[in-house]
Motif scaffolding. Sequence first.
Motif, PDB file in Angstrom:
ATOM      1  N   LEU A 108      -2.866   3.391  -3.041  1.00 36.60           N
ATOM      2  CA  LEU A 108      -2.414   2.979  -4.147  1.00 36.60           C
ATOM      3  C   LEU A 108      -1.918   1.598  -3.910  1.00 36.60           C
ATOM      4  CD1 LEU A 108      -0.157   5.767  -5.930  1.00 36.60           C
ATOM      5  CD2 LEU A 108      -2.487   4.887  -6.336  1.00 36.60           C
ATOM      6  N   ASP A 109      -2.458   0.546  -4.596  1.00 37.55           N
ATOM      7  CA  ASP A 109      -2.076  -0.855  -4.368  1.00 37.55           C
ATOM      8  C   ASP A 109      -1.136  -1.335  -5.510  1.00 37.55           C
ATOM      9  OD1 ASP A 109      -1.747  -3.611  -3.878  1.00 37.55           O
ATOM     10  OD2 ASP A 109      -3.915  -3.983  -4.611  1.00 37.55           O
ATOM     11  N   ILE A 110       0.114  -1.401  -5.108  1.00 40.96           N
ATOM     12  CA  ILE A 110       1.238  -1.681  -6.097  1.00 40.96           C
ATOM     13  C   ILE A 110       1.980  -2.677  -5.829  1.00 40.96           C
ATOM     14  CG2 ILE A 110       1.221   0.729  -6.579  1.00 40.96           C
ATOM     15  CD1 ILE A 110       3.860   0.931  -5.082  1.00 40.96           C
TER      16      ILE A 110
ATOM     17  N   TYR B 195      -4.080   1.711 -10.353  1.00 41.36           N
ATOM     18  CA  TYR B 195      -3.556   1.262  -9.020  1.00 41.36           C
ATOM     19  C   TYR B 195      -4.555   1.742  -7.708  1.00 41.36           C
ATOM     20  CZ  TYR B 195       0.784  -0.195 -11.244  1.00 41.36           C
ATOM     21  OH  TYR B 195       1.535  -0.941 -12.198  1.00 41.36           O
ATOM     22  N   VAL B 196      -5.143   2.620  -7.915  1.00 37.59           N
ATOM     23  CA  VAL B 196      -6.115   3.452  -7.053  1.00 37.59           C
ATOM     24  C   VAL B 196      -7.020   2.338  -6.377  1.00 37.59           C
ATOM     25  CG1 VAL B 196      -7.720   4.956  -6.418  1.00 37.59           C
ATOM     26  CG2 VAL B 196      -5.628   5.517  -8.083  1.00 37.59           C
TER      27      VAL B 196
ATOM     28  N   THR C 223       5.875   4.111 -10.383  1.00 40.65           N
ATOM     29  CA  THR C 223       4.980   4.847  -9.561  1.00 40.65           C
ATOM     30  C   THR C 223       5.460   6.292  -9.084  1.00 40.65           C
ATOM     31  OG1 THR C 223       4.043   2.702  -8.899  1.00 40.65           O
ATOM     32  CG2 THR C 223       3.415   4.644  -7.360  1.00 40.65           C
TER      33      THR C 223
ATOM     34  N   TRP D  67       1.080  -1.212  -0.224  1.00 39.04           N
ATOM     35  CA  TRP D  67      -0.038   0.066   0.091  1.00 39.04           C
ATOM     36  C   TRP D  67       0.859   1.102  -0.089  1.00 39.04           C
ATOM     37  CZ3 TRP D  67      -4.570  -1.578  -1.229  1.00 39.04           C
ATOM     38  CH2 TRP D  67      -5.103  -2.518  -0.461  1.00 39.04           C
TER      39      TRP D  67
ATOM     40  N   LEU E 145      -1.484   5.773 -13.353  1.00 36.82           N
ATOM     41  CA  LEU E 145      -1.569   5.283 -12.014  1.00 36.82           C
ATOM     42  C   LEU E 145      -3.056   5.002 -11.848  1.00 36.82           C
ATOM     43  CD1 LEU E 145       1.218   7.189 -10.143  1.00 36.82           C
ATOM     44  CD2 LEU E 145       1.273   5.033 -10.976  1.00 36.82           C
TER      45      LEU E 145
END
Length: 110
Positions: A75-77, A60-61, A85, A32, A57
């Motif tokens: 953001l889930d990366i 990724y939200v 990112t 996160w 991006l």
Amino acid sequence: MACANPIPRYEIVAPTPRPRAKVVPLRAPRAWLEVMLNANTEEAARAHLAALLHSPLGVYVAQTAFVRGAMRVLLDIAPEDIGFTMHTLIGSVPEATIGALRPRTGNKGT
């Protein structure tokens, strides 16, 4: 008349299926990344959010919330995407404040 060399009979049998080994797919650990979109008004914060969502991006939200005059974005990366990112975030929304990078657990943002 009998044949001197009779053809031997072969029986064709289907092979017995082997039990399959249990294969567990490996997933890369996710993380996160909390980002605060700072602005003077809620409308300006929403404009920054729109810019972020229309950037690469946007996929990724994971969560957004308006908190104390700023838009909080989670953001889930994947860890291997951190460089991309950061570069894209700075280029898309330079007003953003980048928060902590935490390993992803079952709950969003906790």
